[in-house]
Write a protein that holds these residues in place. Structure first.
Motif: not given
Length: 131
Positions: A25-32, A37-47
C-alpha cells in the motif's frame, strides 16, 4: 487452527501495508496518489480499521507489557537463529520480513490469547461466554 489463522491475517495486514516488494500500500499510494486519491483513501481506511481491530484486541487481551514480552521472545528467537548461523541479517529485505513476522506474531497472539488461555486453563473469558 484459530490462532494460526489470526496470525496469518495479521501477517497479511502488515505485509499489505508495507513489505520490501513493489506490492504494498505505501509504495502504491506514493506512486498513484494523485491519479487514484479516492481509492488510496479507501484502502488506507480499510487498513486502519484492520489495525484498530488487532491493536484494540491485543491491548485488551495481553496489554502493553504482554506485547513487549511476546516481541522480546520473538527477538530472542531471531537472536538464537543468528547466533547458530541459521539466519543472516545482512539482507535488508530479509530484515524487513523478519520485522513483519515479529509484529504479526505479537498481533496474532494478542488477538488469539483468549483461545490460548482457554486451551491451557479450561477457563473462559467473560467475553467468550454466551447468554
Amino acid at each position: 487452527m484459530g490462532l494460526l489463522l489470526r496470525w496469518v491475517f495479521a501477517f497479511i495486514l502488515l505485509a499489505l501495508t508495507y513489505n520490501p516488494t513493489q506490492w504494498n500500500y505505501i509504495r502504491w499510494t506514493m506512486e498513484n496518489y494523485l491519479e487514484e486519491t479516492p481509492l488510496s483513501v479507501l484502502l488506507g481506511l480499510l487498513l486502519v480499521i484492520g489495525y484498530i481491530i488487532y491493536l484494540r484486541a491485543t491491548l485488551r487481551s495481553i496489554g502493553g507489557f504482554g506485547m513487549l514480552l511476546v516481541l522480546s521472545v520473538v527477538g530472542a528467537m531471531v537472536w538464537v537463529l543468528y547466533d547458530w548461523n541459521m539466519l543472516s541479517l545482512d539482507n535488508p529485505n530479509m530484515n524487513t520480513w523478519i520485522g513483519i513476522f515479529a509484529l504479526s506474531a505479537v498481533l496474532g497472539i494478542g488477538l488469539g490469547w483468549s483461545i490460548v488461555r482457554r486451551m491451557l486453563s479450561g477457563q473462559y473469558d467473560m467475553d467468550d461466554v454466551e447468554d
